[in-house]
Design an enzyme around this catalytic site. Structure first.
Site, mmCIF file in Angstrom:
data_model
loop_
_atom_site.group_PDB
_atom_site.id
_atom_site.type_symbol
_atom_site.label_atom_id
_atom_site.label_comp_id
_atom_site.label_asym_id
_atom_site.label_seq_id
_atom_site.Cartn_x
_atom_site.Cartn_y
_atom_site.Cartn_z
ATOM 1 N NE ARG A 13 2.506 -5.393 11.259
ATOM 2 C CZ ARG A 13 3.622 -5.266 10.540
ATOM 3 N NH1 ARG A 13 4.736 -5.835 10.943
ATOM 4 N NH2 ARG A 13 3.608 -4.565 9.434
ATOM 5 C CE LYS B 49 -2.165 -1.088 3.861
ATOM 6 N NZ LYS B 49 -1.637 -2.410 4.250
ATOM 7 N NE ARG C 107 6.581 -0.570 10.371
ATOM 8 C CZ ARG C 107 5.479 -0.647 9.628
ATOM 9 N NH1 ARG C 107 5.425 -0.043 8.456
ATOM 10 N NH2 ARG C 107 4.439 -1.319 10.062
ATOM 11 N NE ARG D 174 -4.078 -1.674 9.925
ATOM 12 C CZ ARG D 174 -3.041 -1.120 9.277
ATOM 13 N NH1 ARG D 174 -3.098 0.112 8.838
ATOM 14 N NH2 ARG D 174 -1.966 -1.819 9.064
ATOM 15 N NE ARG E 45 7.598 -2.855 6.089
ATOM 16 C CZ ARG E 45 6.279 -2.644 6.022
ATOM 17 N NH1 ARG E 45 5.741 -2.110 4.943
ATOM 18 N NH2 ARG E 45 5.504 -2.965 7.022
HETATM 19 P P1 ADP Z 1 1.376 -2.265 7.843
HETATM 20 O O1 ADP Z 1 0.257 -2.080 6.853
HETATM 21 O O2 ADP Z 1 2.665 -2.698 7.217
HETATM 22 O O3 ADP Z 1 1.005 -3.102 9.026
HETATM 23 P P2 ADP Z 1 1.056 0.453 8.858
HETATM 24 O O4 ADP Z 1 2.147 1.437 8.844
HETATM 25 O O5 ADP Z 1 -0.143 0.727 8.022
HETATM 26 O O6 ADP Z 1 1.772 -0.893 8.451
HETATM 27 O O7 ADP Z 1 0.550 0.213 10.367
HETATM 28 C C1 ADP Z 1 1.427 -0.053 11.416
HETATM 29 C C2 ADP Z 1 0.645 -0.178 12.735
HETATM 30 O O8 ADP Z 1 -0.002 1.083 13.017
HETATM 31 C C3 ADP Z 1 -0.489 -1.199 12.766
HETATM 32 O O9 ADP Z 1 -0.029 -2.504 13.054
HETATM 33 C C4 ADP Z 1 -1.367 -0.615 13.877
HETATM 34 O O10 ADP Z 1 -0.835 -0.874 15.150
HETATM 35 C C5 ADP Z 1 -1.256 0.880 13.665
HETATM 36 N N1 ADP Z 1 -2.329 1.400 12.773
HETATM 37 C C6 ADP Z 1 -2.144 2.001 11.575
HETATM 38 N N2 ADP Z 1 -3.324 2.346 11.023
HETATM 39 C C7 ADP Z 1 -4.287 1.939 11.894
HETATM 40 C C8 ADP Z 1 -5.713 1.975 11.886
HETATM 41 N N3 ADP Z 1 -6.392 2.515 10.880
HETATM 42 N N4 ADP Z 1 -6.364 1.461 12.967
HETATM 43 C C9 ADP Z 1 -5.707 0.930 13.991
HETATM 44 N N5 ADP Z 1 -4.376 0.839 14.053
HETATM 45 C C10 ADP Z 1 -3.653 1.339 13.028
#
Ligand code: ADP
Length: 191
Positions: free
Chosen positions: A146, A14, A134, A89, A128
């Protein structure tokens, strides 16, 4: 306004595809993961609230995420459009997003969902993790959490947009360029 939800499991690509889209279409990128990481970097109260959830691979509670997104929308009301990356999400987040857009006479134009098999996701995330710094990418148990959170809480968001006829599934395996072309073709249909 062209308002796109870019959807898919962790590691689907994404972020990579969002970067390409914002450059070519002059859209404002709202990545909730990036916004949280920026807040953590700056040591804000919001960052402190989010960090423990993120480090564990758990979703941050809806009310925290929704407030942060509404702030971003409010700051960019005159944009050409938004790419929502990593948001919504949960179905509650999707409903809240529709509500805050409706208040501003806006709607989601469509969802693009990047589809990638689980074994490929795990290897991409571990890869990654070698360079991203991270903590949530560096450990298989956190990655598993996750993916579990995704399956339990996030996957139903696709159904929410399917019921509005806004869902577009795209194969997320292949070259970055080819995937981008498929996304662009889907977006052209959004009108
Ligand atoms: P990825 O898609 O690789 O897991 P992101 O950078 O989108 O990485 O998200 C990293 C973390 O940030 C998630 O595992 C969660 O803890 C938090 N997070 C991000 N966006 C949301 C969301 N919309 N709702 C709840 N938690 C979120």
């Amino acid at each position: 306004m062209l308002n796109i939800v870019l959807f898919g499991p962790p590691g689907a690509g994404k972020g990579t595809q969002s970067e390409k889209l914002i450059n070519s279409k002059s859209l404002v990128h709202i990545s909730t993961g990036d916004l949280f990481r920026n807040n953590i970097g700056e040591g804000t109260a919001l960052g402190k609230k989010a960090q423990t959830f993120m480090d564990e691979g758990k979703l941050v509670p809806d009310e925290i995420v929704i407030g942060m997104v509404e702030d971003m929308i409010e700051k960019n009301v005159s944009a050409k459009g938004f790419i929502f990356d990593g948001f919504p999400r949960t179905v509650a987040q999707a409903e809240a997003l529709d509500g805050m857009l409706a208040e501003r006479e806006l709607t989601i134009s469509g969802m693009v969902s990047l589809e990638v098999p689980e074994n490929e996701l795990i290897s991409r995330l571990l890869d990654r993790g070698k360079t991203s710094g991270r903590v949530d990418d560096q450990n298989e148990a956190k990655i598993a959490t996750r993916i579990e959170e995704y399956q339990n809480k996030t996957a139903p968001v696709a159904g929410y947009y399917k019921s509005q006829n806004k869902f577009n599934g795209i194969n997320g395996v292949g070259s970055i360029e080819n995937i981008y072309k498929d996304i662009s073709t889907a977006i052209e249909q959004f009108g």
